[in-house]
Design a protein around this motif. Structure first.
Motif, short mmCIF file in Angstrom:
data_model
loop_
_atom_site.label_atom_id
_atom_site.label_comp_id
_atom_site.label_asym_id
_atom_site.label_seq_id
_atom_site.Cartn_x
_atom_site.Cartn_y
_atom_site.Cartn_z
N PRO A 1 57.82 37.02 16.74
CA PRO A 1 57.61 38.20 17.60
C PRO A 1 56.38 38.07 18.48
O PRO A 1 55.31 37.62 18.05
N ASP A 2 56.54 38.45 19.74
CA ASP A 2 55.46 38.49 20.71
C ASP A 2 55.12 39.96 20.98
O ASP A 2 55.81 40.86 20.51
N VAL A 3 54.07 40.20 21.73
CA VAL A 3 53.64 41.56 22.02
C VAL A 3 53.57 41.75 23.53
O VAL A 3 53.03 40.90 24.25
N LEU A 4 54.10 42.87 24.00
CA LEU A 4 54.11 43.19 25.42
C LEU A 4 53.50 44.57 25.61
O LEU A 4 53.86 45.52 24.91
N VAL A 5 52.56 44.67 26.57
CA VAL A 5 51.84 45.91 26.81
C VAL A 5 51.77 46.18 28.30
O VAL A 5 51.50 45.28 29.10
N GLY A 6 51.99 47.44 28.69
CA GLY A 6 51.69 47.91 30.04
C GLY A 6 50.80 49.13 29.92
O GLY A 6 51.11 50.04 29.15
#
Length: 399
Positions: free
Chosen positions: A383-388
């Motif tokens: 799992p990777d992490v994505l943030v806006g």
């Protein structure tokens, strides 16, 4: 665009804080994260990913722009929006989702705007144009600050979970016209457009998804359209963010994990227990108290979004969350300009239903928005992490 390799496991990686108690972690694996700054412009407080151009690589959407993977350098504007919004204010995008709404085999984009405004989904043009995508209605008066996208009624298709104009419920997506909203609550002024707290999961073990809010949970009946759903009162939070439902201690009963107040302090896991009569109750286990002192770490406020993922590959879900920086501007809330940490909390199961949580720093210059995504973006089954958020848009590729 910049890239940074971040090594996890600084001093706090071997400690878990539960109230004032400290225990030793049993972690065997620690991931590394490669940070990719997609943009340093504030365009959205959410982000999502999907293969929009069908090249086999995952792309990222954050607000009115989608970015081509795998390096996310090439930008495509698919809807109206400003090049950059003022971080003291808000953008036209709070939460983003992706799915094939019309069943044509191409991934579409769902934008949840500033709470209370009308929502839209954007039809993928199948590489036929690089201009604006066709804008189609999802639902009017799309409230809540952290909506959820999940299959509520078990029909195999995801639904949009939110509150609208004094009602709490979910909408059934469709391609032809506004989505059908199923109100599972009674009418109440508490479900105003900025209502905090939203979650889903099977709490009572009957195989049906229940819905959660900050002061209780709603039990799904055999027919999801049989409304209102039975309400079980329990104060999970004063102003929750995402509400996660998962069996953290491995006793076969799903627990509840959330922020106590997503504009103040507090992070808590409610461990489910059953009485002799089968009545559901909870024991609170605090990761961050509601009033941490200066020596407490992580003394992080405004945990406005969170997600589940197994970061260390031990088969047990962990939690990712962090600070929503400048949530209400530089003069709002507590410590609005404090370090924008992004953490993952390792779930460490012990004997006899015991569990502890170990905080690990992913980054100290991003934080979260009203949404954080923890899924495999690059196809390596990690799992990777994505943030806006108001600092930009970031991908953290884990190894």
């Amino acid at each position: 665009m910049s890239r940074t390799i971040l090594k996890l496991g600084v001093a706090l990686a071997s400690l878990v804080v539960v109230g004032s108690a400290v225990a030793v972690s049993a972690q065997a694996k620690e991931p590394q994260f490669q940070k990719i700054v997609i943009t340093d412009k504030f365009r959205s407080e959410g982000a999502a990913f999907g293969d929009f151009n069908k090249d086999g690589k995952m792309d990222v959407v954050s607000g009115h722009i989608w970015y081509e993977g795998p390096d996310f350098k090439k930008e495509h504007q698919f809807m109206k929006g400003e090049d950059s919004y003022d971080p003291e204010g808000y953008s036209n995008s709070f939460v983003n989702f992706t799915d094939d709404i019309d069943g044509d085999g191409w991934t579409d984009i769902i934008i949840c705007p500033h709470p209370g405004l009308d929502g839209f989904w954007y039809k993928n043009p199948q590489n036929k144009t690089d201009g604006f995508w066709e804008e189609l209605p999802s639902t009017i008066q799309l409230g809540n600050e952290s909506q959820a996208w999940a299959d509520v009624d078990g029909d195999g298709k995801n639904d949009l979970i939110f509150n609208r104009n004094n009602w709490y419920g979910f909408a059934k997506p469709k391609a032809d016209g506004p989505w059908d909203f199923i109100a599972i609550s009674n009418e109440s002024e508490k479900y105003q457009r900025y209502f905090h707290g939203n979650g889903y999961g099977d709490l009572n073990g009957d195989g049906r998804v229940d819905l959660f809010e900050m002061d209780g949970w709603r039990e799904q009946p055999e027919d999801a359209k049989n409304v209102p759903w039975k309400f079980h009162e329990f104060k999970f939070a004063d102003a929750a963010s995402n509400i996660l439902v998962y069996d953290f201690n491995g006793d076969g009963l799903n627990d509840v994990f959330t922020a106590w107040h997503c504009h103040l302090y507090g992070l808590v896991c409610y461990l489910q227990k059953r009485g002799a009569d089968g009545e559901i109750a909870f024991d609170a286990q605090w990761l961050i108290p509601t009033e941490p002192d200066e020596a407490f770490f992580p003394k992080t406020s405004q945990l406005h979004s969170m997600a589940l993922a197994d970061f260390n590959g031990d088969g047990v879900m962990d939690v990712v969350s962090g600070k929503r920086w400048l949530a209400h501007g530089s003069s709002g809330d507590v410590e609005p300009l404090a370090t924008p940490y992004l953490f993952w909390w390792e779930t460490v199961r012990g004997d006899n239903g015991a569990v502890s949580f170990v905080p690990h720093i992913i980054d100290d210059k991003s934080g979260v928005g009203t949404q954080v995504v923890a899924e495999d973006i690059n196809g390596d089954n990690v799992p990777d992490v994505l943030v806006g958020n108001k600092r930009g848009c970031f991908v953290f590729l884990s190894k």
